[in-house]
Design a protein around this motif. Structure first.
Motif, mmCIF file in Angstrom:
data_model
loop_
_atom_site.group_PDB
_atom_site.id
_atom_site.type_symbol
_atom_site.label_atom_id
_atom_site.label_comp_id
_atom_site.label_asym_id
_atom_site.label_seq_id
_atom_site.Cartn_x
_atom_site.Cartn_y
_atom_site.Cartn_z
ATOM 1 N N ALA A 78 0.720 -1.093 0.133
ATOM 2 C CA ALA A 78 -0.053 0.122 0.042
ATOM 3 C C ALA A 78 1.061 1.200 0.000
ATOM 4 O O ALA A 78 0.413 2.179 -0.523
ATOM 5 C CB ALA A 78 -0.893 0.080 1.166
ATOM 6 N N TYR A 79 2.135 1.142 0.679
ATOM 7 C CA TYR A 79 2.787 2.315 0.639
ATOM 8 C C TYR A 79 3.658 2.645 -0.889
ATOM 9 O O TYR A 79 4.597 3.436 -0.964
ATOM 10 C CB TYR A 79 3.929 2.049 1.753
ATOM 11 N N GLY A 80 3.441 1.588 -1.804
ATOM 12 C CA GLY A 80 4.077 1.713 -2.896
ATOM 13 C C GLY A 80 5.489 0.908 -3.195
ATOM 14 O O GLY A 80 6.346 1.179 -3.836
ATOM 15 N N MET A 81 5.815 0.121 -1.951
ATOM 16 C CA MET A 81 7.243 -0.383 -2.139
ATOM 17 C C MET A 81 7.326 -1.382 -3.080
ATOM 18 O O MET A 81 6.551 -2.099 -3.200
ATOM 19 C CB MET A 81 7.428 -1.170 -0.554
ATOM 20 N N SER A 82 8.661 -1.490 -3.701
ATOM 21 C CA SER A 82 8.940 -2.533 -4.535
ATOM 22 C C SER A 82 8.945 -3.892 -3.872
ATOM 23 O O SER A 82 9.161 -4.013 -2.689
ATOM 24 C CB SER A 82 10.037 -2.124 -5.419
#
Length: 237
Positions: A138-142
């Motif tokens: 959800a935080y957009g981490m790879s």
């Protein structure tokens, strides 16, 4: 008789010139095999936890073989078996490596330790709560950041109690080093026994030294667990 034993243990328990003591050799075997085994186990545990069988399959085979065969047999294969192969003698680097008893012992210990550590870490990775992964996504981490910042730190913490037991078992396994004529604590005790026939005194001192190392390891791991696993304790209101 006691004077003879004291003289032997003074010569072997403490460094003398270029010779390392039996205690130092045992600690060296433990630290190097645990350190190298852990470094190899981290990427292999990630591969072992993969849902892709082409990635996890070879790692599973490796851990199955090394956990399914005695360490003593693995040590003999590294120390005498591999060196007997003609292909090893054909290359000067391989010939020099496998001619050294310490290199063969460390190789066997490291590969064995890596197999057990891989399964311990892989189990912790698989047990990671999916909610943590969803939060990271959800935080957009790879995927790389999710592993390095969420999955691996969480898995390493939760694996600590099991891994501490493995370290202690590895310490006990170092007693096999005398097979390759490595002068560890047990080898020194056997030499003392052979020279003095004072078996009880020689092996009692060895047992006390091993117990002291275990207590020190337990103390260190318990402190790490209290610090790193504090978030798992029930929180008071």
């Amino acid at each position: 008789m006691i004077d003879i034993i004291r003289e032997y243990w003074q010569n072997y328990l403490f460094s003398d010139g270029y010779r390392l003591s039996g205690l130092a050799i045992t600690l060296w075997l433990l630290v190097v095999s645990i350190g190298l085994g852990f470094l190899l186990a981290v990427p292999m545990a990630i591969a072992r936890a993969s849902s892709n069988r082409f990635i996890s399959g070879p790692v599973w085979l490796y851990t199955y073989v090394f956990r399914g065969t005695p360490l003593y047999v693995q040590l003999l294969l590294c120390y005498t078996g591999i060196y007997s192969l003609h292909a090893v003698h054909s290359y000067a680097m391989l010939d020099a490596f496998f001619r050294n008893a310490m290199n063969c012992t460390l190789l066997a210990f490291t590969l064995n330790e890596c197999a057990y550590a891989t399964e311990i870490l892989a189990g912790s990775i698989k047990a990671t709560a999916y909610g943590e992964i969803e939060a990271a996504q959800a935080y957009g981490m790879s995927k790389f950041k999710i592993y390095t910042r969420v999955i691996l730190p969480s898995a390493l913490r939760r694996a600590l109690p099991m891994y501490s037991n493995e370290v202690i078992l590895m310490l006990h396994a170092t007693t096999l080093a005398f097979t390759a004529t490595i002068p560890d604590i047990l080898k020194v005790a056997r030499d003392v026994n052979a020279a003095t026939y004072a078996s009880f005194q020689a092996f009692t001192i060895a047992a006390v030294l091993y117990a002291a190392i275990v207590f020190a390891l337990l103390w260190g791991f318990r402190r790490m667990e209290r610090r790193l696993l504090a978030f798992l304790k029930p929180q008071g209101h």
